[in-house]
Scaffold this motif. Structure first.
Motif, PDB file in Angstrom:
ATOM      1  N   GLN A 129       0.831  -1.212   0.000  1.00  0.00           N
ATOM      2  CA  GLN A 129       0.000   0.000   0.000  1.00  0.00           C
ATOM      3  C   GLN A 129       0.862   1.257   0.000  1.00  0.00           C
ATOM      4  OE1 GLN A 129      -2.601  -0.343   3.358  1.00  0.00           O
ATOM      5  NE2 GLN A 129      -3.832  -1.971   2.460  1.00  0.00           N
ATOM      6  N   ILE A 130       1.965   1.232   0.752  1.00  0.00           N
ATOM      7  CA  ILE A 130       2.877   2.383   0.794  1.00  0.00           C
ATOM      8  C   ILE A 130       3.507   2.602  -0.576  1.00  0.00           C
ATOM      9  CG2 ILE A 130       5.046   3.237   1.766  1.00  0.00           C
ATOM     10  CD1 ILE A 130       4.288   1.798   4.372  1.00  0.00           C
ATOM     11  N   ALA A 131       3.963   1.502  -1.201  1.00  0.00           N
ATOM     12  CA  ALA A 131       4.583   1.615  -2.525  1.00  0.00           C
ATOM     13  C   ALA A 131       3.587   2.154  -3.551  1.00  0.00           C
ATOM     14  CB  ALA A 131       5.115   0.243  -2.963  1.00  0.00           C
ATOM     15  N   LYS A 132       2.329   1.708  -3.459  1.00  0.00           N
ATOM     16  CA  LYS A 132       1.295   2.185  -4.377  1.00  0.00           C
ATOM     17  C   LYS A 132       1.061   3.675  -4.196  1.00  0.00           C
ATOM     18  CE  LYS A 132      -3.521   1.438  -5.717  1.00  0.00           C
ATOM     19  NZ  LYS A 132      -4.784   0.701  -5.412  1.00  0.00           N
ATOM     20  N   ARG A 133       0.997   4.132  -2.946  1.00  0.00           N
ATOM     21  CA  ARG A 133       0.768   5.562  -2.683  1.00  0.00           C
ATOM     22  C   ARG A 133       1.935   6.394  -3.188  1.00  0.00           C
ATOM     23  NH1 ARG A 133      -1.844   9.536  -0.391  1.00  0.00           N
ATOM     24  NH2 ARG A 133      -0.848  11.021   1.023  1.00  0.00           N
ATOM     25  N   ARG A 134       3.142   5.937  -2.998  1.00  0.00           N
ATOM     26  CA  ARG A 134       4.317   6.658  -3.484  1.00  0.00           C
ATOM     27  C   ARG A 134       4.290   6.788  -5.003  1.00  0.00           C
ATOM     28  NH1 ARG A 134       9.168   7.290  -0.656  1.00  0.00           N
ATOM     29  NH2 ARG A 134       8.962   7.002   1.595  1.00  0.00           N
ATOM     30  N   SER A 135       3.922   5.705  -5.680  1.00  0.00           N
ATOM     31  CA  SER A 135       3.870   5.738  -7.146  1.00  0.00           C
ATOM     32  C   SER A 135       2.784   6.693  -7.639  1.00  0.00           C
ATOM     33  CB  SER A 135       3.625   4.328  -7.700  1.00  0.00           C
ATOM     34  OG  SER A 135       2.348   3.850  -7.321  1.00  0.00           O
ATOM     35  N   GLU A 136       1.706   6.857  -6.868  1.00  0.00           N
ATOM     36  CA  GLU A 136       0.633   7.792  -7.242  1.00  0.00           C
ATOM     37  C   GLU A 136       1.067   9.242  -7.002  1.00  0.00           C
ATOM     38  OE1 GLU A 136      -2.525   6.457  -4.787  1.00  0.00           O
ATOM     39  OE2 GLU A 136      -3.156   4.831  -6.143  1.00  0.00           O
ATOM     40  N   LEU A 137       1.841   9.487  -5.937  1.00  0.00           N
ATOM     41  CA  LEU A 137       2.268  10.849  -5.607  1.00  0.00           C
ATOM     42  C   LEU A 137       3.425  11.328  -6.483  1.00  0.00           C
ATOM     43  CD1 LEU A 137       2.187  10.692  -1.694  1.00  0.00           C
ATOM     44  CD2 LEU A 137       0.519  11.775  -3.197  1.00  0.00           C
TER      45      LEU A 137
END
Length: 255
Positions: A129-137
């Motif tokens: 989930q953290i990696a997904k959020r970073r890729s979105e930001l």
């Protein structure tokens, strides 16, 4: 009424006791009273005194000893105790899993193996989930950074994102920028840099040979920190003799 238990099960219960498990825990598991289990232990110890220990018994006792010795070693060198909060014990087990087996670590810290593996699965999900959020930001941060002509730092970019309704911390923005090599540059500094880049001339053209002394000098500047000061060293080298012609050291406080 308790079901009838065989000699094999009695022996296993006694071995659990010899491995360090409490009688209360064993009784709770097998459903027999303490007096009965203590009777099995007494008979087992009495039997060992009455006859010579065979090779099988020796191997069992040796395995028990080695196992308990390893558990003691783990607990002596671990950053937490078996009585500490579960989360701390789980983190330590993961940290030490490269040196010891999960079975031994779980036994040492009194953690069921199923609990540990569930912890790993949850953590894997959190990391995803953290990696997904970073890729979105990342593309949003890059867009704001480039639109500011690379002058905005993490604080300003985080403020712009919050104005857009994106909840984000300055620390997270700074970390993403750092990992992607995005650093803020002052407008006048950027203009001066580009001006200097245009004026720069490659005089040597990678020809680092000289035919006589003092024909070509080269220099470089480096620095290192000592206590609360930074020491800057500029060295000038004669390419013909490969000797240091001159050098200068300057210093200033790091603060």
């Amino acid at each position: 009424m308790n079901k009838r238990i065989g000699e094999k099960e009695k022996r296993k219960a006694v071995e659990r006791y010899l491995c360090g498990e409490t009688v209360d825990s064993i009784c709770k598991d097998i459903g027999y009273p303490r007096s009965t289990v203590y009777d099995w232990i007494r008979k087992y110890k009495s039997g060992l005194q009455d006859h010579q220990v065979n090779l099988k018994d020796y191997k069992i006792l040796k395995t028990i000893y080695e196992r308990q010795k390893l558990v003691v070693h783990i607990l002596q060198n671990a950053p937490c105790k078996a009585s500490d909060p579960l989360r701390e014990r789980l983190e330590v087990i993961k940290e030490m899993s490269s040196k010891y087996t999960i079975y031994t670590l779980c036994d040492a810290f009194n953690v069921p193996k199923g609990t540990y593996y569930n912890f790993l699965l949850r953590r894997k999900g959190e990391n995803s989930q953290i990696a997904k959020r970073r890729s979105e930001l990342k593309p949003i941060i890059e867009e704001i950074y480039n639109k500011s002509n690379q002058t905005f730092g993490a604080g300003k970019i985080a403020a712009v994102m919050r104005d857009r309704g994106i909840i984000v911390t300055e620390r997270l923005v700074a970390d993403i920028m750092h990992k992607n090599g995005w650093f803020s540059v002052r407008t006048n500094a950027k203009a001066l840099y580009e001006y200097c880049e245009r004026r720069k001339e490659n005089i040597l053209k990678q020809n680092f040979k000289a035919e006589k002394p003092n024909q070509v000098w080269v220099s470089d500047v480096t620095y290192f920190s000592y206590n609360v000061r930074k020491l800057y060293i500029c060295v000038i080298l004669d390419l013909y003799s490969r000797k240091v012609v001159a050098f200068k050291i300057s210093k200033r406080n790091s603060t």
